[in-house]
Design a protein around this motif. Sequence first.
Motif, PDB file in Angstrom:
ATOM      1  N   TRP A 102      76.007  23.487  65.438  1.00 35.46           N
ATOM      2  CA  TRP A 102      77.185  22.712  65.039  1.00 35.46           C
ATOM      3  C   TRP A 102      78.380  23.619  64.753  1.00 35.46           C
ATOM      4  N   PHE A 103      78.174  24.934  64.752  1.00 34.84           N
ATOM      5  CA  PHE A 103      79.225  25.886  64.370  1.00 34.84           C
ATOM      6  C   PHE A 103      79.403  26.942  65.465  1.00 34.84           C
ATOM      7  N   PRO A 104      79.892  26.566  66.652  1.00 32.55           N
ATOM      8  CA  PRO A 104      79.959  27.481  67.797  1.00 32.55           C
ATOM      9  C   PRO A 104      81.210  28.368  67.812  1.00 32.55           C
ATOM     10  N   SER A 105      81.485  29.012  66.695  1.00 34.73           N
ATOM     11  CA  SER A 105      82.619  29.932  66.617  1.00 34.73           C
ATOM     12  C   SER A 105      82.231  31.081  65.701  1.00 34.73           C
ATOM     13  N   LEU A 106      83.000  32.157  65.743  1.00 33.40           N
ATOM     14  CA  LEU A 106      82.678  33.305  64.898  1.00 33.40           C
ATOM     15  C   LEU A 106      82.678  32.920  63.423  1.00 33.40           C
ATOM     16  N   GLY A 107      83.728  32.230  62.964  1.00 35.27           N
ATOM     17  CA  GLY A 107      83.801  31.839  61.565  1.00 35.27           C
ATOM     18  C   GLY A 107      82.676  30.901  61.173  1.00 35.27           C
ATOM     19  N   GLY A 108      82.405  29.892  62.018  1.00 33.04           N
ATOM     20  CA  GLY A 108      81.345  28.936  61.714  1.00 33.04           C
ATOM     21  C   GLY A 108      79.981  29.589  61.681  1.00 33.04           C
ATOM     22  N   LEU A 109      79.713  30.476  62.624  1.00 34.23           N
ATOM     23  CA  LEU A 109      78.412  31.136  62.663  1.00 34.23           C
ATOM     24  C   LEU A 109      78.242  32.103  61.497  1.00 34.23           C
ATOM     25  N   LEU A 110      79.326  32.735  61.072  1.00 32.83           N
ATOM     26  CA  LEU A 110      79.234  33.599  59.895  1.00 32.83           C
ATOM     27  C   LEU A 110      78.832  32.782  58.666  1.00 32.83           C
ATOM     28  N   PHE A 111      79.389  31.582  58.539  1.00 37.87           N
ATOM     29  CA  PHE A 111      79.092  30.723  57.382  1.00 37.87           C
ATOM     30  C   PHE A 111      77.635  30.272  57.385  1.00 37.87           C
ATOM     31  N   VAL A 112      77.183  29.692  58.491  1.00 35.99           N
ATOM     32  CA  VAL A 112      75.836  29.126  58.521  1.00 35.99           C
ATOM     33  C   VAL A 112      74.783  30.239  58.506  1.00 35.99           C
ATOM     34  N   THR A 113      75.121  31.398  59.079  1.00 35.07           N
ATOM     35  CA  THR A 113      74.187  32.521  59.055  1.00 35.07           C
ATOM     36  C   THR A 113      74.022  33.059  57.647  1.00 35.07           C
ATOM     37  N   LEU A 114      75.102  33.104  56.884  1.00 33.76           N
ATOM     38  CA  LEU A 114      75.009  33.542  55.494  1.00 33.76           C
ATOM     39  C   LEU A 114      74.092  32.627  54.699  1.00 33.76           C
ATOM     40  N   PHE A 115      74.213  31.311  54.918  1.00 33.56           N
ATOM     41  CA  PHE A 115      73.397  30.329  54.194  1.00 33.56           C
ATOM     42  C   PHE A 115      71.922  30.480  54.558  1.00 33.56           C
ATOM     43  N   SER A 116      71.636  30.599  55.852  1.00 34.35           N
ATOM     44  CA  SER A 116      70.240  30.750  56.273  1.00 34.35           C
ATOM     45  C   SER A 116      69.663  32.064  55.785  1.00 34.35           C
ATOM     46  N   SER A 117      70.518  33.087  55.715  1.00 37.79           N
ATOM     47  CA  SER A 117      70.052  34.399  55.302  1.00 37.79           C
ATOM     48  C   SER A 117      69.670  34.433  53.822  1.00 37.79           C
ATOM     49  N   ILE A 118      70.380  33.662  53.005  1.00 38.89           N
ATOM     50  CA  ILE A 118      69.985  33.565  51.596  1.00 38.89           C
ATOM     51  C   ILE A 118      68.557  33.041  51.507  1.00 38.89           C
ATOM     52  N   GLY A 119      68.273  31.972  52.260  1.00 39.84           N
ATOM     53  CA  GLY A 119      66.922  31.431  52.270  1.00 39.84           C
ATOM     54  C   GLY A 119      65.909  32.436  52.773  1.00 39.84           C
ATOM     55  N   PHE A 120      66.209  33.102  53.884  1.00 42.96           N
ATOM     56  CA  PHE A 120      65.259  34.041  54.483  1.00 42.96           C
ATOM     57  C   PHE A 120      64.967  35.217  53.551  1.00 42.96           C
ATOM     58  N   HIS A 121      66.007  35.849  53.018  1.00 47.89           N
ATOM     59  CA  HIS A 121      65.794  37.069  52.248  1.00 47.89           C
ATOM     60  C   HIS A 121      65.189  36.789  50.873  1.00 47.89           C
ATOM     61  N   TYR A 122      65.560  35.684  50.248  1.00 42.97           N
ATOM     62  CA  TYR A 122      64.926  35.364  48.976  1.00 42.97           C
ATOM     63  C   TYR A 122      63.461  34.986  49.192  1.00 42.97           C
ATOM     64  N   TYR A 123      63.184  34.285  50.285  1.00 47.02           N
ATOM     65  CA  TYR A 123      61.786  33.979  50.605  1.00 47.02           C
ATOM     66  C   TYR A 123      60.993  35.261  50.832  1.00 47.02           C
ATOM     67  N   GLU A 124      61.519  36.172  51.651  1.00 49.15           N
ATOM     68  CA  GLU A 124      60.788  37.384  51.973  1.00 49.15           C
ATOM     69  C   GLU A 124      60.536  38.237  50.728  1.00 49.15           C
ATOM     70  N   THR A 125      61.514  38.291  49.837  1.00 44.23           N
ATOM     71  CA  THR A 125      61.338  39.057  48.605  1.00 44.23           C
ATOM     72  C   THR A 125      60.192  38.498  47.774  1.00 44.23           C
ATOM     73  N   VAL A 126      60.210  37.187  47.555  1.00 41.35           N
ATOM     74  CA  VAL A 126      59.185  36.555  46.731  1.00 41.35           C
ATOM     75  C   VAL A 126      57.830  36.562  47.447  1.00 41.35           C
ATOM     76  N   ASN A 127      57.838  36.373  48.751  1.00 40.04           N
ATOM     77  CA  ASN A 127      56.593  36.359  49.506  1.00 40.04           C
ATOM     78  C   ASN A 127      55.869  37.695  49.383  1.00 40.04           C
ATOM     79  N   GLN A 128      56.603  38.799  49.512  1.00 36.11           N
ATOM     80  CA  GLN A 128      55.981  40.113  49.362  1.00 36.11           C
ATOM     81  C   GLN A 128      55.396  40.277  47.965  1.00 36.11           C
ATOM     82  N   SER A 129      56.119  39.809  46.966  1.00 37.82           N
ATOM     83  CA  SER A 129      55.631  39.890  45.591  1.00 37.82           C
ATOM     84  C   SER A 129      54.343  39.094  45.414  1.00 37.82           C
ATOM     85  N   LEU A 130      54.314  37.863  45.923  1.00 34.89           N
ATOM     86  CA  LEU A 130      53.120  37.028  45.783  1.00 34.89           C
ATOM     87  C   LEU A 130      51.930  37.622  46.527  1.00 34.89           C
ATOM     88  N   GLN A 131      52.159  38.168  47.700  1.00 35.65           N
ATOM     89  CA  GLN A 131      51.065  38.794  48.450  1.00 35.65           C
ATOM     90  C   GLN A 131      50.412  39.907  47.637  1.00 35.65           C
TER      91      GLN A 131
END
Length: 410
Positions: A102-131
């Motif tokens: 839905w965001f086929p531009s540099l600005g739009g992709l920067l926004f949605v990528t930042l949001f997805s990255s928060i989910g990914f990196h916080y998950y990976e941090t906690v996942n490693q801890s739980l393992q």
Amino acid sequence: MLKPMPLSEAQSLPFWRRPVTLLFMMALTMPIAFNGWSALLNNFVIEVANFDGADIGLLHTVREIPGFLAIGVIAVIIFVREQVLAMISLMMLGVATAVTAWFPSLGGLLFVTLFSSIGFHYYETVNQSLQLQWLPKDRAPQVLGWLVAMGSAATAVVYGLIVLTWDRFDLSYNTVFMAAGGVTALLALFCLLAYPQFDAPTPQTKKLVLRKRYWLYYALQFMAGARRQIFVVFAGFMMVEKFGFEVHELTSLYLINLVINMAAAPMLGKAVAVFGERRTLIFEYAGLAIVFAAYGGIYWFGWGVVLAAILYVIDHVLFALALALKTYFQKIADPADIAPTAAVAFTINHIAAVFLPALLGLLWVVSPGAVFALAAAMAMVSLLLSLLIPRHPEPGNETILTKYAPAPAE
């Protein structure tokens, strides 16, 4: 779900509701969204958003900012249990992936990528801890290997579906992004509701932890983050930009990687248990130095696409040996330090990731071979650091230098 259950009592649960099964469910869930996104990203940004090397470098720099800020997990787990945070983060990743097209531009992709990255990196941090909290030290390398294999299997299914259906059904980017993100969000919600909250035997320190005796682990994490960025950002981009790979062709290469990893990861986990972290990491970093130097040769000497594809597969398999870095830390760590140090380590891992993609994107425009030469040099630095790991790491014996400077473990 609401009442915490000690790990010692979890064996009374049906197998499908035990902690190790939840770890496998999480290993299955995350790659659906993340690798569905990754499989399409290079083609999407080139064909739809008209990116060049500088743009893709900037996108990945923004994507890594939440990783740099993963230290914030320490503040969040004061109020939210790690297990709950993992599921919420997975849902964020899924939703953001679903709306990417839905965001086929540099600005739009920067926004949605930042949001997805928060989910990914916080998950990976906690996942490693739980393992590391939930797996016993004697079984951790083997189980971590199987978890890698589970993630590879999930990714293989995603890639296989893309290869089989992309051309045949003339799929759109939006359809695939929506499907991959939606499945991850739904599975994360299921895991949140279906599993009890498990309590590890050692309460985690909920404040910033930086210990001198972990210095080698921090250094290896920093180098791993810097080196990995070059593979993640530019190896796949090279296959599209230099060799003209289309979506289904690039995904086929990913699929080969995953099939090999499904078979190899459990054996790699066993290899860590047999040969130890020191020998395993020495082998990984030496292999990566050779692979990155050969990547550079593709540009300097005009080597062909077959070699590039072979190097890409070898590169991917060697990165699976990174589980040895996890078990090295598990062996030297105070059990109460696992959660806060996982957050600190993720931040250290992403220090270089915040600026390297953008800077190397500019270098890429001038000399792609120089980018891979730099990666080979980074692998050599990691190799030298890995020589400092003792044969039998433990608290008080974190590096081979410890005997020359005796001091009580912090």
